[in-house]
Write an enzyme that holds these catalytic residues in place. Sequence first.
Site, PDB file in Angstrom:
ATOM      1  N   ILE A  23      -6.068   6.671 -11.497  1.00  0.00           N
ATOM      2  CA  ILE A  23      -6.934   6.196 -10.419  1.00  0.00           C
ATOM      3  C   ILE A  23      -6.978   7.200  -9.283  1.00  0.00           C
ATOM      4  O   ILE A  23      -8.039   7.551  -8.781  1.00  0.00           O
ATOM      5  CB  ILE A  23      -6.436   4.833  -9.904  1.00  0.00           C
ATOM      6  N   ASP A 140       2.533   4.776   8.767  1.00  0.00           N
ATOM      7  CA  ASP A 140       1.478   5.665   8.263  1.00  0.00           C
ATOM      8  C   ASP A 140       0.153   4.907   8.176  1.00  0.00           C
ATOM      9  O   ASP A 140      -0.524   4.916   7.154  1.00  0.00           O
ATOM     10  CB  ASP A 140       1.866   6.243   6.893  1.00  0.00           C
TER      11      ASP A 140
END
Length: 697
Positions: A23, A140
């Site tokens: 992916i 993050d």
Amino acid sequence: MDTALSPPVGQLLGGRYQVGSRIARGGMATVYLATDTRLDRVVALKIAHPELSDDADFVRRFIGEAHSAARLSSPNVVAIYDQGSQGRLHYIAMEYVAGRTLRDLLDERGRLRPGEALDIMTGVLTGLAAAHQAGFAHRDVKPENVLLATNGEIKVADFGLARSVAGAAATKGGMLIGTAAYLAPEQVVGGTSDARTDVYAAGIMLFELLTGVQPHVGESPLAVAHKHVDEVVPPPSSVLAGLSPALDALVAMATSRDPDLRPADAAQFLRAIDEVRSGLGVERAGAHRAPVRYEELPDSAPYATTGGMSALPSLAPHGYPTPSPPPPGPGGPSSVNHTLVVPGGAAFDHPGSRGGPGGPVGPGAGYGYSDDPGFGAAPGYGDGSGEYDRYYRTPPAPAEPWLQRMLFGRRFWYLLGGVAAIAIVALGAWWLSSGRYTKLPPMRGLAASAARSDLTKLGFSVHMGKAKYAALPKGEVLLTTPAAGTRVTGGSPVTLVLSLGPRMIQMPNVTGDTLRQAKLALRTEHLHLGAISKTLSGTVPAGDVISSNPQAYTTWPQTRPVGLTISEGPGLPDFVGQSFPFAQAAAQVGGYRVQQVLDKNSKAPAGQITRQSPLPNTPIKPGEVVIVHVSQGPPTIAVPDVKGLTVQQAVAELQQAGFSVKVNEEGFGDKVGSYSPTSPEPKGTTITVNAGIFSFF
């Protein structure tokens, strides 16, 4: 096949996950589409790059991602199902979200309408609030880590840098953790991070959603990081004129360079966004009312640029035509006004910052989008006629929202002063009672240099104690004085006791000893016994030591176990086909006994052993009884008397009785003079017939 060196596509990891197509690939891991064969469902399998498997810190952080996210239960966080390892491959099985990332949407659209931006921020902050409530920060937050599912769900992903808020005091080695464009100032300067650093990154992301650009740019990531420290984040309306001051206030509140002036966590920031929604008249996506549409009115310079930012390209709102600029209004030729229109309801006016002389654009100069067919139906320019009346109208100026009045009125500063006074008193009380105390963090297992650096950053005075032998590798911290978790004041002395590694012992010679003697010898040398294996031996008595691991006189770590191989004796011989006296003789030598059992159904010769118990090569102990089955022999039948018969008659009679026949001719004549054997014999025995004149003598 070595799964650490070959692509995992097509492999079955953990005996459960069938790896399919790739992916996405990142700097530290690759995500594959996979099938959970046990539960028959599609999952996303995040597999760390094999070359990083030797980095213990990375493996710990990668596994920590699974542990962190698995603690969350929120529809706005990508669910973690499982974590495991196979060889040098470390993987995380997680929820597969069909859709795209927020970064993909920004790349396609450039920027979003305020209503869309607030919808997305609501989903993101709901997921982050769950993480903050669980006690750790994401560290993050960025559009690349926000997934937009095809069913409309918004999910926060990639908790690879997540860390406990309580344990996030500093980052080792001064290394920046996160993405430069979204780093909070305290992450850059001190390496500290908590829920408020996520709030800061969310504020930067809201700025980017509203304007299509990031607030700080530079020649390198480090230059961008330092801009977060040295420069304030500009208001979004300075990049895209006409945005509501309430949106500017949201961004300013979340991106304050002082973390104490930001919302304490994502939940507080989310409540502020809900207040702005209420003030702007924008409901959350999915509310039971007509959808909100937002349209900016472009002019000859559609985006204002400040602070050295270059002008952005004009971006038509998604799904609507970009109209030509309207005639100048009372506010001047560059007047810009934004209207938030609820179809079938009221329109809210948000004055732009580029109005004509005298301040914001006055009534009659604002324009907004409406898809209501009855909106502005009167004829004539400005009263329903012409091209512009299809898209624009001048709404009445609404009352200023409560949040704007609160944030920008004089009462806000009075309230702020009162809150500050209460905070100072509370802070003083907290400092005297517990604030000046710090819990000594655990240092066991850290390298001496790392432990000294961490303690020094926390303000402790570090001393070195006498090293001791221990199971830890040499040079690692064994213990601290005071012990980890003790509450101490800043600047207190802390003594580090390092490990000398395990003590090395010379392995004693235990070959030929009994197991009891070998255990005593190992205990005397402070070694401990590990695995014991057994094997047959024709030379070493049963129960005695054949060999040891390590070998005798080898230097061996005191903490490692010692393996021994013990003799089970020579094993039982194979008696099948032998006579019973042979078995008796072998038993007398081996110290065991044999017992005979008659085998009446055997066709073997009488006296021959047909089977035994225990089986051959089985360990046998002195005094143990071995059962042998001895053949009784096959049943016998009488041999017919064929003397004096012709050869033909004798052969026929013997064969009819069940015997085989052999004929010897001894001279002339065909009369049988003798035959043997004559006693009863087993069926099938060969009878020799002697015929001829000389067979009678």
